[in-house]
Design an enzyme around this catalytic site. Structure first.
Site, PDB file in Angstrom:
ATOM      1  N   THR A 223       4.832   9.920  -0.487  1.00  0.00           N
ATOM      2  CA  THR A 223       4.031   8.699  -0.370  1.00  0.00           C
ATOM      3  C   THR A 223       4.546   7.832   0.764  1.00  0.00           C
ATOM      4  O   THR A 223       5.731   7.884   1.125  1.00  0.00           O
ATOM      5  CB  THR A 223       4.093   7.838  -1.643  1.00  0.00           C
ATOM      6  OG1 THR A 223       5.422   7.316  -1.801  1.00  0.00           O
ATOM      7  CG2 THR A 223       3.687   8.604  -2.869  1.00  0.00           C
ATOM      8  N   ASP A 224       3.659   7.018   1.325  1.00  0.00           N
ATOM      9  CA  ASP A 224       4.132   5.901   2.128  1.00  0.00           C
ATOM     10  C   ASP A 224       4.853   4.959   1.174  1.00  0.00           C
ATOM     11  O   ASP A 224       4.641   4.988  -0.043  1.00  0.00           O
ATOM     12  CB  ASP A 224       2.964   5.204   2.821  1.00  0.00           C
ATOM     13  CG  ASP A 224       3.405   4.431   4.056  1.00  0.00           C
ATOM     14  OD1 ASP A 224       4.611   4.149   4.194  1.00  0.00           O
ATOM     15  OD2 ASP A 224       2.539   4.102   4.888  1.00  0.00           O
TER      16      ASP A 224
END
Length: 799
Positions: A223-224
């Site tokens: 994920t960011d």
């Protein structure tokens, strides 16, 4: 083996231990990995950790940003930069380098465009693949980002990118496909946004169908930072690692889902195996870092990426001994990188004044000329005009200041600060020999172009950028950079002007495939500088085009008297208007060729899987349309120097062509009505504008402006006041900008377990005006979270 891990151990592996570290399971030989920002330099923090570039980081070579290196059109140069980045990462103990960024530049207003390569997916993908190959050759995992359709900073963590499948695949996914197929990255970063109604990190179309099944990706999806939403759904749909650290809250949700039968153990095992494979792939190829050699490489990259955009009367290169006045605040305080999570602490930094002092030019006067982000100062202007009168040539250093382009906010216009434009006008009243040196990470309008004799665009050139530009000015380097994005005459001319940014829940990609030059070429709109444009100190001739089934070949000759490099570009389009709608021409290949004076070379640009294909929504696969195709070779998208026709049978002869609205047949997409866009999408539009009603865990904090709670509205006003104060000072406060766009759930995702998702939901209840109910829920959730965390940590520690 995966099955030897407990369910909790498996679940815990799928989220971070801290801001930058993954969890370890020593008894199974699974070590901690250290992740770090690194699109153009390693940013390993030395003290308090954050993901916004606020805390101090170890010194590292600051290379030119992606927007700069894109202008080199040189994948081998990108690979060399990647090798250096990988070596420095390995030397600092970094296992996963978060980059490169290759989102397509849908609009020149995107605040993060300095971190991305181009408006063209093929060019973006080829350059990004070079970076990935280089980084991973040093035993470090690259993590290309942000996958996918992440085109604006406004509401970036909560906006829904609404885009038709053909445009999505051909424009916004193709660059990632090139990277995966040509460089096999060990990891990839999912984007914050939703895509057609589903968060990217739990989007089965993106992560499973396209990324893994079609492209063969076998790495980990990360994920960011703070980009996790539903931990269980992410595991089910292909999201591997949630960062930074939600504590053990996400692990608890995953364990509970397995026990309830809501999550299949095979899905959990697949994600765990991806983490184990990632750990196994890293290490063993590090080399000793030579800071001097890396600085030289940074300078070389900037040299090869600088773009000469104007050179009237061949004012450049400047002769030895030329008497120059150096004007502009950027000459003494360079703007050499962007703002946000990519900020690098450079190993050294050369200013333009430093570089000029070491050149064979005679600096007869210097003047600041303007203040960063300030109004025009008559005293500074007068000093600059006096300096200009004393010189043969004025080197005027202009550019965008730090507040003009930054992660966390989009630009509102494309103009240079008015104080700089006014300064140029005043200086042009006393001399015509003005060389503007521009520093900016993205497009600017140039209505002032006729007031200068030459324009050299260094973009954001990294720590050696000032030296590189001086070498271009003096002719030590012949400029060979070519624009990787179009410079429109006005912002209003861009195809996304009416749609960008999406200010409500949805970001509608109504322009379809007509992004950047694909639009301008299709409708014949005039531009300031076309895609692929750049001048040289020499000239080139193209001749003898030959076409066969595998590609095109032609002769390129340096017809000037100095050595130089040309970027030959192949554009492809289908003749006739009866087939599938498409832009008039699209880049399908390029070659950067270095030639000595008088030298000729036969240049080959091969066809590949990307050359003639289009995605058919009717058949659900890639097709090649039969008929006559135009093959155009030139020095930019508007300068066609060789052309030929090529006839293809196609993959589906006689197939019915889907009907599309007229706007998408002509390219006139600047004002697409609802029914036309719905037709392109193949589904009705959701009746959604700005969010109304009660807030939810996925509402950004900016929606506190409309919250029922007076205290929540007061908190928003204070946040807005602080942001405005920071902007007035000319320095973006990235922490505040992030908070403004952050959804409530991110409070749980980024506090290392101090706040659980249940606690975040209780906070939402409070801001929705139910103070006592929400406070009671918050207290209960706090104690549940504390007990659960203690229990799980004890269980993990005693294994």
């Amino acid at each position: 083996m995966t099955e030897e891990l407990t369910t909790l151990e498996k679940a815990a592996l799928l989220s971070g231990e801290s801001v930058w570290e993954t969890r370890e399971v020593p008894r199974h030989g699974i070590r901690t990995l250290w992740l770090s920002d690194g699109p153009h330099g390693v940013r390993k923090q030395t003290g308090s950790a954050d993901h916004l570039g606020l805390g101090a980081s170890q010194p590292a070579t600051c290379f030119p940003t992606a927007a700069t290196v894109a202008n080199s059109w040189d994948p081998e140069l990108a690979r060399s930069v990647g090798e250096a980045l990988g070596a420095e990462a390995a030397d600092q103990g970094v296992d996963v380098l978060l980059g490169p960024g290759l989102n397509v530049k849908r609009s020149p207003l995107c605040g993060r465009n300095f971190e991305y390569f181009s408006e063209d997916p093929l060019l973006s993908g080829r350059l990004a693949a070079g970076y990935v190959r280089g980084i991973q050759s040093r035993g470090v995992a690259a993590c290309p980002k942000h996958f996918a359709a992440n085109s604006q900073e406004l509401r970036r963590m909560t906006s829904d990118s609404v885009v038709d499948e053909r445009t999505l695949r051909e424009i916004y996914l193709t660059g990632f496909e090139v990277v995966v197929r040509e460089s096999a990255p060990y990891s990839i970063m999912s984007s914050y946004n939703l895509l057609n109604g589903t968060y990217a990190n739990e989007n089965p179309f993106l992560l499973q169908q396209v990324l893994r099944d079609e492209w063969g990706f076998d790495g980990a999806v990360v994920t960011d930072w703070g980009g996790g939403n539903d931990a269980v759904e992410a595991v089910r749909r292909g999201g591997t690692l949630e960062m930074p650290s939600p504590g053990l809250d996400s692990a608890a949700q995953i364990v509970d889902a397995v026990r309830r039968g809501d999550l299949d153990m095979t899905d959990l095992d697949a994600r765990v195996e991806e983490m184990k494979v990632l750990v196994s792939r890293i290490g063993g190829a590090g080399r000793e870092v030579d800071p001097d050699a890396h600085h030289e490489l940074a300078r070389t990259a900037a040299e090869q990426s600088a773009v000469l955009l104007r050179n009237e009367d061949r004012v450049l290169p400047l002769a030895a001994g030329a008497r120059v006045a150096v004007v502009g605040d950027f000459a003494a305080t360079p703007r050499y990188q962007g703002a946000g999570s990519s900020v690098v602490n450079p190993t050294r930094l050369t200013t333009a004044l430093d570089a000029l002092a070491g050149s064979d030019l005679e600096v007869v006067a210097t003047a600041q000329g303007f203040t960063r982000g300030g109004a025009s100062d008559p005293t500074l202007v007068a000093e600059a005009v006096d300096a200009a009168r004393s010189a043969d040539v004025v080197l005027l250093y202009l550019g965008l200041d730090e507040i003009s382009e930054s992660e966390g906010q989009d630009r509102s216009h494309l103009r240079l600060p008015s104080s700089q434009v006014e300064l140029l006008a005043r200086i042009s009243s006393v001399t015509s020999r003005i060389v503007v040196v521009l520093s900016a990470g993205s497009v600017v309008e140039v209505p002032w172009l006729s007031q200068c004799s030459a324009l050299v665009h260094g973009y954001l050139g990294g720590q050696g950028g000032a030296e590189a530009v001086v070498r271009v000015l003096t002719g030590a380097v012949n400029p060979s950079g070519r624009l990787a994005e179009t410079y429109p005459v006005r912002l209003e001319d861009t195809p996304t002007y009416r749609y960008y940014p999406g200010e409500g829940v949805d970001a509608e990609y109504r322009e379809g495939p007509y992004v950047g030059y694909r639009y301008y070429s299709s409708v014949g709109a005039p531009v300031a500088f076309p895609f692929g444009f750049g001048l040289s100190y020499t000239t080139f001739a193209y001749a003898d085009l030959e076409v066969d089934a595998e590609g095109v070949t032609f002769t390129l000759t340096n017809t000037g008297d100095v050595a130089g490099a040309e970027v030959a570009q192949l554009y492809v389009g289908r003749r006739g208007t009866d087939g599938v709608h498409r832009p008039v021409r699209e880049l399908k290949g390029f070659a950067k060729v270095h030639l000595e004076p008088g030298e000729s070379q036969r240049v080959r640009i091969a066809f590949d899987r990307f050359t003639f294909r289009h995605f058919s929504t009717a058949t659900g696969t890639w097709e090649t349309e039969g008929g006559t195709w135009s093959l155009e070779v030139g020095s930019d998208v508007e300068t066609v120097l060789l052309a030929a026709e090529h006839v293809l049978t196609g993959t589906a002869p006689g197939a019915e062509v889907p009907a599309v609205p007229q706007q998408y047949r002509t390219g006139e997409v600047t004002d697409v009505p609802d029914d036309a866009f719905a037709s392109l999408l193949g589904r009705p539009l959701a009746a959604r504008g700005r969010a109304t009603g009660p807030l939810g865990v996925n509402s950004p904090l900016s929606d506190l402006e409309h919250a029922r709670s007076p205290l929540a509205r007061l908190a928003y006003r204070e946040l807005a006041r602080r942001i405005a104060r920071a902007e007035a000072k000319g320095t973006p406060d990235l922490n505040l900008l992030f908070l403004r766009g952050m959804p409530f759930r991110a409070i749980a995702k980024m506090t290392n377990g101090a706040v659980s998702m249940d606690m975040a939901a209780a906070l939402v209840t409070i801001v929705n005006g139910r103070f006592f109910r929400g406070t009671g829920d918050l207290v209960s959730a706090f104690f549940r979270n504390r007990r659960s965390t203690r229990r799980m940590r004890a269980e993990l520690a005693h294994r």
